[in-house]
Every structure is written in C-alpha cells, then in structure tokens.
Design an enzyme around this catalytic site. Sequence first.
Site, PDB file in Angstrom:
ATOM      1  N   HIS A 147       0.813  -1.223   0.000  1.00 45.24           N
ATOM      2  CA  HIS A 147       0.000   0.000   0.000  1.00 45.24           C
ATOM      3  C   HIS A 147       0.851   1.280   0.000  1.00 45.24           C
ATOM      4  O   HIS A 147       0.807   2.093  -0.926  1.00 45.24           O
ATOM      5  CB  HIS A 147      -0.879   0.047   1.255  1.00 45.24           C
ATOM      6  CG  HIS A 147      -1.735  -1.142   1.469  1.00 45.24           C
ATOM      7  ND1 HIS A 147      -2.899  -1.360   0.781  1.00 45.24           N
ATOM      8  CD2 HIS A 147      -1.619  -2.188   2.335  1.00 45.24           C
ATOM      9  CE1 HIS A 147      -3.472  -2.474   1.217  1.00 45.24           C
ATOM     10  NE2 HIS A 147      -2.712  -2.995   2.155  1.00 45.24           N
TER      11      HIS A 147
HETATM   12  C1  BDR Z   1      -3.093   0.800   5.317  1.00 43.68           C
HETATM   13  O1  BDR Z   1      -3.297   0.315   6.635  1.00 43.68           O
HETATM   14  C2  BDR Z   1      -2.092  -0.132   7.197  1.00 43.68           C
HETATM   15  O2  BDR Z   1      -2.284  -1.381   7.770  1.00 43.68           O
HETATM   16  C3  BDR Z   1      -1.064  -0.115   6.108  1.00 43.68           C
HETATM   17  O3  BDR Z   1       0.188   0.289   6.626  1.00 43.68           O
HETATM   18  C4  BDR Z   1      -1.593   0.898   5.121  1.00 43.68           C
HETATM   19  O4  BDR Z   1      -1.173   2.196   5.431  1.00 43.68           O
HETATM   20  C5  BDR Z   1      -3.797  -0.108   4.334  1.00 43.68           C
HETATM   21  O5  BDR Z   1      -5.161  -0.135   4.598  1.00 43.68           O
END
Ligand code: BDR
Length: 313
Positions: free
Chosen positions: A243
């Site tokens: 992500h």
């Molecule tokens: C986001 O949530 C976190 O768990 C990850 O680091 C990312 O920023 C994804 O939904």
Amino acid sequence: MSPRKIIIDTDPGQDDAVAILLALASPEEIDVLGITAVAGNVPLDLTSKNARIVCELAGKPDVPVFAGCDAPLGRALVTAEHVHGRTGLDGPNLPDPTMALQDTHGVDFIIDTLRAHPANTITLCPLGPLTNIATAFERAPDIIEKVQEIVLMGGAYFEVGNMTPTAEFNIYVDPQAADIVFKSGASIVVMPLDVTHKALVTSERNSAFRNLGTPVGTAVAQMTDFFERFDKEKYGSAGAPLHDPCVTAYLIKPDLFSGRCINVEIETQSELTMGMTVADWWRVTDRAPNALFIGDIDADGFFTLLTERLARL
Ligand code: BDR
Ligand code: CA
C-alpha cells in the site's frame, strides 16, 4: 529540478517501512525533512521506534524522527497487530534503534516546518491515520497554504473496505481527522485500496528483493513475506499489496499512476459505515472535486523502480 521537500507521517508497519526506504533511496527526487510517527498499525511507542529502526536500516540515522499523536481525535485507537504482528514490523530481526527520538512533538514539527517555508513548497505524505495532519491544520490553519500537495494512502471506492465492509484502515481509525484533511482545501492525491490492491508482491517480486543480497533487500523480503500471509488468506491473492510505497513512488514517477479528480467525503456519523470514503468516481453529484483519486498503476514499472532504488541502500 530540486528534490521535493516532504514530511512522511507514518505508523510503521511493514509497508510504511518500504515506503520510507524508497524515499530515503531517492535523494534526487525526494528530500525527507523529517518523519512524524502516529498511532495506527501499533501504538505510538512502537511506531516511533519502528520509524527509527527503518532509518537505521537505510543507513540514514540523521533523519529526524518525531512522535506525534497517540490516539485518534474522537475515538479509541484501533490497531492492526493481526496484519503487522506484535511489533508492527514483524518478519526480519532488526536491532533496536540507537538514534534518539526528537524532543519536539510531531505536530509542532509539522507546524514549525511549514511556517518556515514559502507557500506551496512542502509535500505531506501520510501513510497512516490522519491524526497528526488534522491536528496541525486545526491548530495552525495558516500552514495549509504552505502545502504543495498531500499524497496519502487511504480509503477505497471499488474495493470498499479492508477494516470493515465499508472502510479502509487508515481512514477508519480516525475518520474525524480524515474529514478535516479532505475539507482543508489543500491539493490531495489519494492512493486508495483500488490501486494498492494492484501492487501485489508476487513470489517473483519478493525474490527480486531477496536477490539484492543486501541487508535492506533481505529485510524487505522478510517483511513482505510476513504480512502477505494475511492478505493471501483473506483475498486469495498472489501476494500482499504494498500500500504505502505507492505514495513515495508517485513522487518519483507519477506517470506510473492514473486516476480521476473527484469529490471525496468521509463518513463520520454512521457506526455502520464509519470511515467510508464516499468517492464520486462517476461524478454523479455536483460536489466540487477535492482530490486526485488514483485507480490504476503500472505494477511492473512500480516494482522495477522499487527494486532498483532499494538496491542503492
Ligand atoms: C493501510 O493500513 C495499514 O495497515 C497499512 O500500513 C496501510 O497504510 C492499508 O489499509
Ligand atoms: Ca501505514
């Protein structure tokens, strides 16, 4: 062109860690003024420690790291150890940091840094809940005009939610903060799940990290190995979505991404849909666009860039 001055606001998190490594490996394009930690994936004591672990892994112990807010604006903190492990950085066995945490509060660092710069010159890169950014904007609205762009990971439209059926984690944890940021008038680029779920660490891509044969390559391979077990099981996908590195990759090669300028509003009232990003992708309202909402990525180009840059550290 001189590198973009950025502040990374983060809750590491293995994918946050990779985003930070990519930024620190790219000094031609990115000048990291500081890293502010926020409570999110794990509590603040761990995110502020993990941010320093990552700087030391990158060989950049001089990057100042600040602890920011330890809880969302109006709700109890929700964390994600079920994804990221007890430490938030489970996977590799990395040493505790020796670099100190800065004394200044992360929100004060954001305010002071923006005030010290001309208008439209600082890019904010939030990779976690938006608590620090919203607090800074509420406390010092004069800094908003100093922001060149906010490039953030959060939200979803087609993918809807990963934390609840309708909400992505970063927005869900602090919807009030997200609402403040999306209404701030600052120029915003959003990396929602719609795009990050196309940035999958397949086993070939993971091997490319491991084959770098460096401490950074090995650590990144071990991190993605660790947190991919969760998404593989949940989505049946070929690997974990990376992500947060979409944010720092966008600063280096925006052409890898495409999206639409649309209106995005945050649900802050309904418990059922709390934290939903109500994205007017099809432009069915007359609400004014307030964000570039990214929908697509050249995933091969993204992983090539990432692997090349990580090789420099
Ligand atoms: C986001 O949530 C976190 O768990 C990850 O680091 C990312 O920023 C994804 O939904
Ligand atoms: Ca994150």
